[in-house]
Design an enzyme around this catalytic site. Structure first.
Site, PDB file in Angstrom:
ATOM      1  CG  ASP A 102      -1.876  -1.147   1.251  1.00 57.27           C
ATOM      2  OD1 ASP A 102      -2.220  -1.649   0.172  1.00 57.27           O
ATOM      3  OD2 ASP A 102      -2.267  -1.557   2.353  1.00 57.27           O
ATOM      4  CE1 TYR A 103       1.680   7.684  -2.450  1.00 53.75           C
ATOM      5  CE2 TYR A 103       0.631   8.394  -0.409  1.00 53.75           C
ATOM      6  CZ  TYR A 103       1.390   8.679  -1.534  1.00 53.75           C
ATOM      7  OH  TYR A 103       1.865   9.951  -1.735  1.00 53.75           O
TER       8      TYR A 103
END
Length: 243
Positions: A102-103
């Site tokens: 994820d970011y």
């Protein structure tokens, strides 16, 4: 086997979309025959030509990246955000991430141009372990930890059993550091697992992928996998499937 347009793109002849147009226009041959269908797949032994010029396959490469937070696990972003391939501008091959982080998640991410290798690592049946360390809000009870170990019910099904270890807890700040070992790779899985037992993840890092760790690397640092490490991963996957 790889899709024909992907092979052409990986060889640096054209982008994937442009490669598709080359095929439709009848400018691509496979083993001496014109191919106009986009669904065709080829093997490394097949002879691919574009406008009569042989397409040379890329040499496979394999990298380990310590992905920082705030970086996309992608090869491009239409919003101009930093992506993981920005750390490999010196690499001529068209590499892409194996799975994703994820970011807002940091940690170990693999990148390669070897589709077979990537699929081998990502397939759930191969059960390659991934170790995460999460800082969560609140201190999970023994019941919550057991729930994580047994598997929790998410909207896309129940998770496989996991290993859980409490590394530390802070009663004053009401936070805990938990190590979670899983072998699945669902979207935002670790965060959703903790949310399912009532604990929001404040910080998340992937510490290990299979036998690989981040030893000696700082955020944004990378290194190439050794030939032995690539062989180890292939053997690990074959062992888990019994093949």
């Amino acid at each position: 086997m790889e899709r024909l347009q992907k092979v052409i793109a990986h060889a640096g002849v054209a982008s994937r979309r442009k490669a598709e147009q080359l095929i439709v226009d009848g400018r691509v041959k496979v083993n001496g025959k014109i191919v106009k269908e986009l669904g065709v797949k080829v093997t490394p032994s097949d002879k691919v030509e574009v406008d009569g010029i042989p397409v040379e396959g890329e040499e496979p490469v394999y990298f380990l990246l310590y992905k920082p937070r705030g970086v996309l696990s992608s090869v491009a972003d239409d919003k101009g955000r930093k992506v993981v391939t920005d750390y490999f501008e010196h690499v001529k091959q068209r590499i892409y991430p194996v799975g994703r982080l994820d970011y807002d998640t940091s940690g170990l991410l693999l990148l390669t141009n070897d589709g077979e290798f990537a699929n081998l690592l990502m397939h759930p049946r191969n059960e390659i372990e991934k170790v995460y360390v999460a800082k969560v809000k609140g201190i999970p009870s023994k019941e919550s930890l057991n729930h994580l170990q047994r598997g929790v019910r998410l909207e896309d099904g129940k998770t496989a059993p996991a290993r859980v270890k409490v590394l530390s807890s802070d009663k004053q700040k009401q936070t805990a550091i938990i190590e979670l070992t899983i072998h699945e790779g669902r979207n935002r899985q670790v965060r959703r697992m903790f949310e399912a037992v009532g604990h929001q993840v404040q910080k998340l890092k992937r510490e290990r992928y299979g036998f690989l760790q981040l030893n000696g690397l700082s955020a944004g640092g990378a290194r190439e996998l050794t030939a032995h490490e690539v062989k180890q991963f292939r053997a690990l996957a074959k062992k888990s499937t019994g093949k």
